[in-house]
Motif scaffolding. Structure first.
Motif, PDB file in Angstrom:
ATOM      1  N   VAL A  71       0.837  -1.377   0.019  1.00 18.27           N
ATOM      2  CA  VAL A  71       0.088   0.131   0.060  1.00 18.27           C
ATOM      3  C   VAL A  71       0.777   1.321   0.095  1.00 18.27           C
ATOM      4  O   VAL A  71       0.581   2.256  -0.731  1.00 18.27           O
ATOM      5  N   ALA A  75       0.765   3.942  -2.882  1.00 21.11           N
ATOM      6  CA  ALA A  75       0.312   5.226  -2.618  1.00 21.11           C
ATOM      7  C   ALA A  75       1.334   6.257  -3.004  1.00 21.11           C
ATOM      8  O   ALA A  75       0.956   7.358  -3.476  1.00 21.11           O
ATOM      9  N   LEU A  90      -7.194   5.004  -1.202  1.00 21.51           N
ATOM     10  CA  LEU A  90      -6.457   3.545  -0.948  1.00 21.51           C
ATOM     11  C   LEU A  90      -5.898   3.485   0.375  1.00 21.51           C
ATOM     12  O   LEU A  90      -6.132   2.555   1.359  1.00 21.51           O
ATOM     13  N   VAL A  91      -5.436   4.935   0.956  1.00 22.89           N
ATOM     14  CA  VAL A  91      -4.791   4.768   2.496  1.00 22.89           C
ATOM     15  C   VAL A  91      -5.972   4.877   3.205  1.00 22.89           C
ATOM     16  O   VAL A  91      -6.010   4.164   4.477  1.00 22.89           O
ATOM     17  N   LEU A  94      -8.044   1.915   4.028  1.00 24.25           N
ATOM     18  CA  LEU A  94      -7.477   0.774   4.672  1.00 24.25           C
ATOM     19  C   LEU A  94      -7.413   1.093   5.872  1.00 24.25           C
ATOM     20  O   LEU A  94      -7.690   0.139   7.016  1.00 24.25           O
ATOM     21  N   VAL A 137      -8.253  -3.661  -0.378  1.00 21.10           N
ATOM     22  CA  VAL A 137      -6.914  -3.145  -1.418  1.00 21.10           C
ATOM     23  C   VAL A 137      -7.277  -3.720  -2.979  1.00 21.10           C
ATOM     24  O   VAL A 137      -7.151  -2.865  -3.830  1.00 21.10           O
TER      25      VAL A 137
END
Length: 216
Positions: A71, A75, A90-91, A94, A137
């Motif tokens: 990740v 990123a 994405l971040v 999660l 993800v």
């Protein structure tokens, strides 16, 4: 707005399914024994050595260090490409999943299966963190590939690859004995709930930031 409402409506259905499953897990776990046991037996067999080696290698992909390393690299790449909305999705998703999964584990407090474990672990069982994290993800990457990859072949190949790996990680958790199949279903529901719930906000800011030239 219409598409946003559709996503929120679908997210509410997923949330309802998760709550129903969680209710049964918490108060009527015996009702799930037959379903869980049948799938565990079918997947695990007599734990052949080659299969154990394969599934223990696969399950590592969902561990904290490998997953967070992936990740982090993604990123950085997204941000370097000026895909700021994709980076946030994405971040942010999660870390939100981590908090939600941890809270839900303590809420339901489901013990781990009592069958033989191939790899030891700690904590409660429902929902599966590895399953939720890897599918989340994979879901984000599926969205990014759909929106960014021009080649149909590589788009579909990438989407099938990431979803396939997430499914393999989920199966590995059953094989090594640390999760019930219904934990896996719970993890998938949680990941899908977060994706559906966050997508409208992501899509809106992606449009706004592109309009403001803050991202490509």
């Amino acid at each position: 707005m219409k598409n946003s409402l559709k996503h929120y409506k679908n997210a509410s259905y997923i949330a309802l399914a998760f709550v129903i499953l969680g209710y049964v897990v918490k108060f009527y776990p015996a009702y799930l024994t037959g379903f869980d046991s049948a799938i565990q037996t079918a997947i695990r067999g007599d734990l052949p050595a080659m299969a154990s080696q394969f599934w223990t290698s696969i399950t590592v992909l969902g561990n904290v260090i490998p997953l967070f390393s992936l990740v982090f690299v993604l990123a950085v790449f997204f941000y370097w490409k000026s895909w700021k909305a994709e980076t946030c999705l994405l971040v942010g998703s999660l870390f939100l999943m981590m908090g939600a999964s941890t809270a839900l584990k303590f809420l339901y407090q489901r013990p781990r299966p009592t069958i033989e474990w191939v790899i030891s672990t700690i904590g409660y069982s429902f929902p599966s963190w590895h399953t939720a994290a890897t599918m989340l993800v994979a879901g984000v990457l599926t969205i990014v590939l759909y929106q960014r990859c021009q080649s149909k072949f590589w788009r579909y190949f990438g989407q099938i690859l990431v979803i396939g790996l997430a499914i393999l990680v989920a199966i590995s958790r059953i094989y090594i004995g640390v999760h019930f199949p219904t934990d896996i279903i719970g993890g998938w529901l949680l990941a899908l709930l977060l994706l559906l719930g966050l997508y409208p906000t992501y899509d809106r800011y992606r449009f706004i930031w592109r309009f403001q030239s803050k991202q490509k």
